[in-house]
Motif scaffolding. Structure first.
Motif, PDB file in Angstrom:
ATOM      1  N   LYS A  21       0.835  -1.207   0.000  1.00 26.68           N
ATOM      2  CA  LYS A  21       0.000   0.000   0.000  1.00 26.68           C
ATOM      3  C   LYS A  21       0.867   1.253   0.000  1.00 26.68           C
ATOM      4  O   LYS A  21       0.534   2.246  -0.653  1.00 26.68           O
ATOM      5  CB  LYS A  21      -0.923  -0.013   1.220  1.00 26.68           C
ATOM      6  N   ARG A  22       1.964   1.205   0.731  1.00 28.10           N
ATOM      7  CA  ARG A  22       2.877   2.356   0.733  1.00 28.10           C
ATOM      8  C   ARG A  22       3.467   2.558  -0.654  1.00 28.10           C
ATOM      9  O   ARG A  22       3.566   3.692  -1.143  1.00 28.10           O
ATOM     10  CB  ARG A  22       3.995   2.112   1.752  1.00 28.10           C
ATOM     11  N   ALA A  23       3.832   1.473  -1.327  1.00 22.99           N
ATOM     12  CA  ALA A  23       4.377   1.594  -2.687  1.00 22.99           C
ATOM     13  C   ALA A  23       3.337   2.165  -3.639  1.00 22.99           C
ATOM     14  O   ALA A  23       3.650   3.009  -4.490  1.00 22.99           O
ATOM     15  CB  ALA A  23       4.849   0.228  -3.182  1.00 22.99           C
ATOM     16  N   LEU A  24       2.088   1.751  -3.503  1.00 25.55           N
ATOM     17  CA  LEU A  24       1.025   2.296  -4.348  1.00 25.55           C
ATOM     18  C   LEU A  24       0.816   3.779  -4.070  1.00 25.55           C
ATOM     19  O   LEU A  24       0.546   4.561  -4.987  1.00 25.55           O
ATOM     20  CB  LEU A  24      -0.273   1.530  -4.109  1.00 25.55           C
ATOM     21  N   GLU A  25       0.938   4.173  -2.825  1.00 29.79           N
ATOM     22  CA  GLU A  25       0.811   5.592  -2.479  1.00 29.79           C
ATOM     23  C   GLU A  25       1.903   6.421  -3.143  1.00 29.79           C
ATOM     24  O   GLU A  25       1.643   7.493  -3.705  1.00 29.79           O
ATOM     25  CB  GLU A  25       0.869   5.763  -0.957  1.00 29.79           C
ATOM     26  N   VAL A  26       3.133   5.917  -3.102  1.00 31.05           N
ATOM     27  CA  VAL A  26       4.244   6.621  -3.761  1.00 31.05           C
ATOM     28  C   VAL A  26       4.020   6.680  -5.269  1.00 31.05           C
ATOM     29  O   VAL A  26       4.214   7.723  -5.905  1.00 31.05           O
ATOM     30  CB  VAL A  26       5.579   5.926  -3.430  1.00 31.05           C
ATOM     31  N   ALA A  27       3.591   5.556  -5.848  1.00 31.00           N
ATOM     32  CA  ALA A  27       3.339   5.522  -7.291  1.00 31.00           C
ATOM     33  C   ALA A  27       2.252   6.511  -7.681  1.00 31.00           C
ATOM     34  O   ALA A  27       2.361   7.212  -8.696  1.00 31.00           O
ATOM     35  CB  ALA A  27       2.956   4.108  -7.720  1.00 31.00           C
ATOM     36  N   ALA A  28       1.187   6.602  -6.883  1.00 31.96           N
ATOM     37  CA  ALA A  28       0.093   7.523  -7.188  1.00 31.96           C
ATOM     38  C   ALA A  28       0.536   8.976  -7.060  1.00 31.96           C
ATOM     39  O   ALA A  28       0.158   9.826  -7.871  1.00 31.96           O
ATOM     40  CB  ALA A  28      -1.087   7.242  -6.261  1.00 31.96           C
ATOM     41  N   ALA A  29       1.354   9.263  -6.070  1.00 30.84           N
ATOM     42  CA  ALA A  29       1.772  10.647  -5.838  1.00 30.84           C
ATOM     43  C   ALA A  29       2.675  11.173  -6.945  1.00 30.84           C
ATOM     44  O   ALA A  29       2.627  12.365  -7.281  1.00 30.84           O
ATOM     45  CB  ALA A  29       2.481  10.748  -4.483  1.00 30.84           C
ATOM     46  N   GLY A  30       3.511  10.308  -7.515  1.00 33.65           N
ATOM     47  CA  GLY A  30       4.456  10.772  -8.525  1.00 33.65           C
ATOM     48  C   GLY A  30       4.156  10.329  -9.936  1.00 33.65           C
ATOM     49  O   GLY A  30       4.913  10.642 -10.856  1.00 33.65           O
ATOM     50  N   GLY A  31       3.072   9.565 -10.138  1.00 31.12           N
ATOM     51  CA  GLY A  31       2.745   9.085 -11.478  1.00 31.12           C
ATOM     52  C   GLY A  31       3.656   7.976 -11.955  1.00 31.12           C
ATOM     53  O   GLY A  31       3.869   7.812 -13.162  1.00 31.12           O
ATOM     54  N   HIS A  32       4.191   7.151 -11.039  1.00 26.26           N
ATOM     55  CA  HIS A  32       5.166   6.124 -11.388  1.00 26.26           C
ATOM     56  C   HIS A  32       4.486   4.805 -11.754  1.00 26.26           C
ATOM     57  O   HIS A  32       3.407   4.484 -11.248  1.00 26.26           O
ATOM     58  CB  HIS A  32       6.130   5.891 -10.221  1.00 26.26           C
ATOM     59  N   SER A  33       5.140   4.034 -12.608  1.00 30.72           N
ATOM     60  CA  SER A  33       4.665   2.692 -12.942  1.00 30.72           C
ATOM     61  C   SER A  33       5.150   1.713 -11.882  1.00 30.72           C
ATOM     62  O   SER A  33       6.161   1.933 -11.212  1.00 30.72           O
ATOM     63  CB  SER A  33       5.173   2.275 -14.325  1.00 30.72           C
ATOM     64  N   LEU A  34       4.402   0.595 -11.739  1.00 39.55           N
ATOM     65  CA  LEU A  34       4.671  -0.318 -10.627  1.00 39.55           C
ATOM     66  C   LEU A  34       4.425  -1.756 -11.060  1.00 39.55           C
ATOM     67  O   LEU A  34       3.440  -2.056 -11.738  1.00 39.55           O
ATOM     68  CB  LEU A  34       3.758   0.031  -9.439  1.00 39.55           C
ATOM     69  N   LEU A  35       5.338  -2.650 -10.662  1.00 34.79           N
ATOM     70  CA  LEU A  35       5.196  -4.086 -10.873  1.00 34.79           C
ATOM     71  C   LEU A  35       5.133  -4.776  -9.521  1.00 34.79           C
ATOM     72  O   LEU A  35       6.033  -4.599  -8.692  1.00 34.79           O
ATOM     73  CB  LEU A  35       6.365  -4.633 -11.696  1.00 34.79           C
ATOM     74  N   MET A  36       4.067  -5.559  -9.301  1.00 36.45           N
ATOM     75  CA  MET A  36       3.923  -6.326  -8.058  1.00 36.45           C
ATOM     76  C   MET A  36       4.180  -7.802  -8.343  1.00 36.45           C
ATOM     77  O   MET A  36       3.567  -8.372  -9.249  1.00 36.45           O
ATOM     78  CB  MET A  36       2.519  -6.140  -7.480  1.00 36.45           C
ATOM     79  N   VAL A  37       5.079  -8.396  -7.596  1.00 33.10           N
ATOM     80  CA  VAL A  37       5.443  -9.799  -7.773  1.00 33.10           C
ATOM     81  C   VAL A  37       5.097 -10.542  -6.499  1.00 33.10           C
ATOM     82  O   VAL A  37       5.525 -10.161  -5.404  1.00 33.10           O
ATOM     83  CB  VAL A  37       6.952  -9.948  -8.074  1.00 33.10           C
ATOM     84  N   GLY A  38       4.308 -11.610  -6.616  1.00 32.23           N
ATOM     85  CA  GLY A  38       3.963 -12.365  -5.429  1.00 32.23           C
ATOM     86  C   GLY A  38       3.106 -13.565  -5.753  1.00 32.23           C
ATOM     87  O   GLY A  38       2.564 -13.688  -6.856  1.00 32.23           O
ATOM     88  N   PRO A  39       2.968 -14.497  -4.810  1.00 32.65           N
ATOM     89  CA  PRO A  39       2.156 -15.706  -5.022  1.00 32.65           C
ATOM     90  C   PRO A  39       0.685 -15.359  -5.251  1.00 32.65           C
ATOM     91  O   PRO A  39       0.248 -14.253  -4.927  1.00 32.65           O
ATOM     92  CB  PRO A  39       2.346 -16.489  -3.707  1.00 32.65           C
ATOM     93  N   PRO A  40      -0.088 -16.284  -5.788  1.00 33.72           N
ATOM     94  CA  PRO A  40      -1.517 -16.028  -5.981  1.00 33.72           C
ATOM     95  C   PRO A  40      -2.229 -15.863  -4.644  1.00 33.72           C
ATOM     96  O   PRO A  40      -1.853 -16.470  -3.643  1.00 33.72           O
ATOM     97  CB  PRO A  40      -2.003 -17.275  -6.732  1.00 33.72           C
ATOM     98  N   GLY A  41      -3.264 -15.009  -4.642  1.00 32.92           N
ATOM     99  CA  GLY A  41      -4.065 -14.820  -3.442  1.00 32.92           C
ATOM    100  C   GLY A  41      -3.506 -13.835  -2.450  1.00 32.92           C
ATOM    101  O   GLY A  41      -4.033 -13.712  -1.336  1.00 32.92           O
ATOM    102  N   THR A  42      -2.463 -13.087  -2.810  1.00 27.35           N
ATOM    103  CA  THR A  42      -1.882 -12.125  -1.873  1.00 27.35           C
ATOM    104  C   THR A  42      -2.527 -10.753  -1.967  1.00 27.35           C
ATOM    105  O   THR A  42      -2.180  -9.852  -1.199  1.00 27.35           O
ATOM    106  CB  THR A  42      -0.363 -11.990  -2.115  1.00 27.35           C
TER     107      THR A  42
END
Length: 507
Positions: free
Chosen positions: A209-230
């Motif tokens: 959520k913190r990473a999404l907040e930073v991405a939203a504030a600066g207009g940055h692209s984001l890749l999330m890597v993790g197991p299914p269901g996370t």
């Protein structure tokens, strides 16, 4: 008078060039000819116009009818020219007055009964009319189908006159009864802040959520890597709700693109687009194209979010087309006969599993993928594309006990307030978001202190970053500093930005 001249608009990408509709009636064997590079939909308007005039009670002239759509080298498509062609025939045959036709522009598809059907691109056409007035040209009124009135009226400077049928338009020009004239349409007032899914529904995942907040504030692209269901997909679906509110200009830009595909609704005014194409989508579906170029998913996500779930499952050649628009914010589609330019300033949010089975690093130890399989799976995403994604984070699975203990997280509205405050700082400082900073602007606004610079140089050497990755980390650090209301970038901000650059492999 056997000649009538009216004005309409064509579509060429996001542009809506002016089209002059000339209708001439001549003696000779009855015929109906349309010239001016018409496509199939325009050629078929002959039958629609004839039936509409007859069913509306007008006489269809038994003469040689020639319709010219100028300029001749601009391809004309869709049924939007039905209305001006029908009115031109009536004016040329003196069945309606023609002295004020030059004060209007017309667009609308006719049914066989004479009813007006909606068209696509109405907002783009209204934009073009508004620009014409800004450049000193005469500002004309726009007569179009009523179902297109709400979107066209968003450009408030243009006088929009909606109509339900050909008879209503003709009554407007007959002017025998002032009550029969068309009334100007006023856009409905904008609603309150759009309703998005709430981030509070996602339990745990504070780092994501913190990473999404930073991405939203600066207009940055984001890749999330993790197991299914996370919760990767849940987080992405709620990302639009923490973005800064759309300005009127951004909302009009987004609505104009949606209008090109007849996908705009006034109920979605100032609602950030959220596009999530399936991984079987083709390159043309993603960037746009076709014989008559139409916008693709990246343009339909303009000023919004493009979410690519299961990123490695996309065809690699499809993903590679994202590289240029991620840098430029635009996409140019070239065909043999024409070229179309569409905006594509979107925020890319992507999600993927760490391995083919998805359970690499999961507490259950279910993963049996070999290192070679993992490398090949992650290698489906090319280094150049991965290099262009600003932030890359791990989204870990929560233990069942921890998940049951978690209370609801922070609401999207609270996060959005901090994001909006950071966006205001960026606009005041550089008149753009941090992700759009150029090289010289990065040197001006994103220079860290000495300890931060040393940490960044060490990370760049050890992780073998490219110059692009180095600059992107600096821009993310600037956004983190803005969220902290810090005038300068410190070592702490740089360290957090480096943590958001966890590449899948060395680049």
């Amino acid at each position: 008078m056997s000649l009538a001249v009216l004005t309409s608009r064509g579509l060429s990408g996001m542009q809506a060039p002016e089209v002059t509709v000339e209708v001439h009636l001549a003696n000779g064997l009855p015929s109906f000819t349309i010239v001016g590079l018409p496509e199939t939909e325009v050629k078929e308007s002959k039958d629609r116009v004839r039936a509409a005039l007859q069913n509306a009670g007008f006489e269809f002239p038994a003469r040689r009818i020639t319709v010219n759509l100028a300029p001749a080298d601009l391809p004309k498509e869709s049924g939007r020219f039905d209305l001006p062609i029908a009115l031109g025939i009536l004016a040329a045959s003196q069945q309606m007055p023609a002295d004020t036709l030059d004060q209007y522009e017309f667009a609308g598809e006719l049914s066989l009964s004479g009813e007006l059907r909606p068209i696509r691109g109405a907002l783009a056409m209204t934009f073009a009319m508004h620009r014409r007035g800004d450049k000193g040209g005469q500002q004309r009124a726009f007569i179009l189908p009523r179902m297109n009135a709400d979107e066209a009226a968003l450009v408030g400077e243009v006088r929009i006159l909606p109509a339900d049928s050909l008879l209503q338009v003709c009554a407007h020009f007959a002017a025998h009864d002032p009550g029969a004239r068309l009334d100007r349409h006023i856009a409905a007032p904008a609603s309150a802040r759009p309703d998005y899914p709430d981030m509070a529904e996602v339990k745990g995942q504070a780092q994501a959520k913190r990473a999404l907040e930073v991405a939203a504030a600066g207009g940055h692209s984001l890749l999330m890597v993790g197991p299914p269901g996370t919760g990767k997909s849940m987080l992405a679906a709620r990302f639009a709700g923490i973005l800064p509110p759309m300005t009127d200009e951004e909302a009009l830009e987004s609505a104009a693109v949606q209008s090109l595909t007849s996908g705009f609704s006034s109920a979605r005014w100032k609602l950030r687009p959220f596009r999530a194409p399936h991984h079987t989508a083709s390159g043309v579906a993603l960037v746009g194209g076709g014989g008559t170029p139409r916008p693709g998913e990246i343009s339909l996500a303009h000023r919004g979010v493009l979410f690519l779930d299961e990123l490695p499952e996309f065809n690699r050649s499809v993903l590679e087309v994202l590289r240029e628009p991620l840098e430029s914010g635009r996409i140019t589609i070239s065909r043999a006969a024409r070229q179309a330019d569409f905006p594509a300033q979107f925020q890319l949010i992507a999600a993927m599993n760490p391995c083919p089975c998805g359970y690499l690093g999961h507490a259950s130890n279910k993963c049996r993928c070999t290192p070679d399989l993992i490398t090949r799976y992650q290698g489906r995403i090319s280094g150049p594309l991965l290099d262009r994604i600003d932030m890359q984070i791990q989204v870990g699975a929560l233990a069942h006990e921890d998940l049951l203990k978690q209370s609801d997280g922070e609401a999207s509205a609270d996060i959005a307030q901090r994001v909006a405050a950071a966006a205001v700082k960026q606009t005041a400082r550089q008149d753009k978001s941090n992700n759009l900073l150029s090289g010289s602007e990065i040197e001006l606004h994103c220079t860290p202190d000495d300890s931060g610079e040393q940490l960044l140089r060490t990370a760049m050497t050890r992780l073998n970053w490219s110059a692009r990755a180095y600059h992107r980390v600096l821009k993310v650090a600037r956004t983190i500093a803005d969220l902290a209301d810090a005038p300068a970038i410190s070592k702490q901000h740089v360290a957090e930005a480096i943590q958001y650059r966890r590449a899948l492999r060395e680049q």
